[in-house]
Design a protein around this motif. Structure first.
Motif, PDB file in Angstrom:
ATOM      1  N   ASP A   1       0.828  -1.213   0.000  1.00 11.99           N
ATOM      2  CA  ASP A   1       0.000   0.000   0.000  1.00 11.99           C
ATOM      3  C   ASP A   1       0.861   1.260   0.000  1.00 11.99           C
ATOM      4  O   ASP A   1       0.519   2.262  -0.644  1.00 11.99           O
TER       5      ASP A   1
ATOM      6  N   ALA B   1      -3.069   4.054  -5.451  1.00  9.17           N
ATOM      7  CA  ALA B   1      -3.775   3.656  -4.237  1.00  9.17           C
ATOM      8  C   ALA B   1      -5.274   3.510  -4.457  1.00  9.17           C
ATOM      9  O   ALA B   1      -5.903   2.600  -3.894  1.00  9.17           O
ATOM     10  N   GLU B   2      -5.856   4.352  -5.282  1.00  4.74           N
ATOM     11  CA  GLU B   2      -7.312   4.290  -5.474  1.00  4.74           C
ATOM     12  C   GLU B   2      -7.738   3.053  -6.252  1.00  4.74           C
ATOM     13  O   GLU B   2      -8.927   2.720  -6.309  1.00  4.74           O
TER      14      GLU B   2
ATOM     15  N   ARG C   1       0.716   4.007  -3.080  1.00  9.61           N
ATOM     16  CA  ARG C   1       0.516   5.458  -2.895  1.00  9.61           C
ATOM     17  C   ARG C   1       1.594   6.235  -3.635  1.00  9.61           C
ATOM     18  O   ARG C   1       1.298   7.233  -4.307  1.00  9.61           O
ATOM     19  N   ARG C   2       2.834   5.792  -3.535  1.00 11.02           N
ATOM     20  CA  ARG C   2       3.930   6.505  -4.204  1.00 11.02           C
ATOM     21  C   ARG C   2       3.790   6.447  -5.722  1.00 11.02           C
ATOM     22  O   ARG C   2       4.205   7.383  -6.417  1.00 11.02           O
TER      23      ARG C   2
ATOM     24  N   GLU D   1       0.963   6.379  -7.263  1.00 10.42           N
ATOM     25  CA  GLU D   1      -0.337   6.976  -7.593  1.00 10.42           C
ATOM     26  C   GLU D   1      -1.340   5.929  -8.077  1.00 10.42           C
ATOM     27  O   GLU D   1      -2.109   6.146  -9.006  1.00 10.42           O
TER      28      GLU D   1
END
Length: 260
Positions: free
Chosen positions: A119, A128-129, A123-124, A126
Motif C-alpha cells: 500500500d 492507491a485508489e 501510494r507513491r 499513484e
C-alpha cells in the motif's frame, strides 16, 4: 573516493542452447561484468544478442553453461533480486494490492505486513485508489507502474529490468522514464536495465554496456558523464546528442554483423 561494493557480477558467462535439429546455438560467450551498489547499469545491443538471457542468468532464473555469477545474498525475507519485465507480468486474477505484495508473499512475509508495504508503494506510484481493482482496469502505463511498485515493495537491493517500458506508447514511455529516473534517485537501488533505446540508456544509466551480435559479448562500456540528480532536459543538449551518436555508431556496426 571508495568504490561501492559489488552487488551482482558475472565472470566469463557463456550460454548455449540446443535447437530442434540438435545444433548447439551459442547465445553468450565470455561475458564479464560487475555492477556496484547503487549503480544504474544499462545494457544495449542488437535484437537476439542475448541481453535478456544475460539478465535472467544474473537474476538466477536460468543457469549459465559456462562461467559464474555472484549476487548479494540479501537479508531474508528480502529477495536478492527483483525483476520488471516488458509485458508487466502482473497476475490478472489478483487485485492490484495483491499483485504489489506478491513478491513479499512468495518470500514468506505475512499477508498483513506484505500488504502494508504494498500500500505504501501504491501510494507513491499513484495507484492507491485502484488497490482493490484488477489489472485489466488499468492502462498500460498504470500496469507498468504496478510492476515497478511490486519490485520496489520487495525491498530487494538489486532490480533487474528487461525492456520495462518497451511496450508503451512514446508519450507514456517518456513520462515513465522521467518517473523511473526520479524514483531511482530517491531510492538508489542497484539496477541493471536492458533496453533498445539509446536515449533511455543515457538518460537513466551511470554506465552503458554495448553487446555484440550473437553470441553476445560486451564490446564497449560508456560511463555517462551527466551528474546526479539528473534533469530529463539533458536529452535536448549537444553532449547528449554526441553520446547518442557514439553509441549508435558502435551499435550500427554490430547490427551490420548480425544481419550477415
Amino acid at each position: 573516493m571508495t568504490t561501492p561494493p559489488p552487488m551482482v557480477s558475472g565472470r566469463d558467462i557463456g550460454k548455449f542452447f540446443r535447437s530442434a535439429d540438435g545444433r548447439v546455438v551459442p547465445a553468450l560467450d565470455g561475458v564479464s561484468l560487475t555492477v556496484h551498489e547503487g549503480e544504474f547499469a544499462c545494457v544495449v545491443g542488437p535484437s537476439g544478442c542475448g541481453k535478456s538471457t544475460l539478465l535472467r542468468i544474473l537474476g538466477g532464473l536460468i543457469e549459465p553453461s559456462a562461467g559464474s555469477v555472484a549476487r548479494h545474498p540479501g537479508q531474508p525475507p528480502v529477495p536478492a533480486t527483483a525483476f520488471v519485465f516488458q509485458d508487466f507480468a502482473v497476475l490478472p486474477w489478483l487485485t492490484v494490492r495483491a499483485n504489489a505484495a506478491f513478491g513479499l508473499r512468495m518470500a514468506g512475509v505475512r499477508r498483513r505486513d506484505a500488504e502494508r508495504a504494498a500500500d505504501a508503494w501504491l501510494r507513491r506510484m499513484e495507484l492507491a485508489e485502484f488497490a482493490d481493482g484488477y489489472p485489466e482496469q488499468l492502462s498500460g502505463g498504470m500496469r507498468q507502474r504496478l510492476a515497478l511498485a511490486r519490485a520496489f515493495t520487495t525491498g530487494s537491493p538489486v532490480l533487474l529490468m528487461d525492456e520495462p517500458l518497451g511496450s508503451l506508447d512514446p508519450q507514456t514511455r517518456r513520462l515513465m522514464q522521467e518517473q523511473l529516473l526520479a524514483l531511482w534517485q530517491e531510492e538508489r537501488k542497484t539496477v541493471v536495465l536492458v533496453t533498445h533505446s539509446l536515449d533511455e540508456a543515457l538518460l537513466l544509466g551511470d554506465r552503458v554496456l554495448v553487446m555484440s551480435a550473437r553470441p553476445g559479448r560486451i564490446t564497449e562500456e560508456l560511463t555517462v558523464p551527466f551528474p546526479r540528480p539528473r534533469d530529463p532536459g539533458i536529452q535536448d543538449g549537444p553532449e547528449f546528442g554526441r553520446l547518442r551518436a557514439r553509441l549508435w555508431d558502435r551499435l550500427r556496426g554490430e547490427l551490420s554483423v548480425g544481419a550477415r
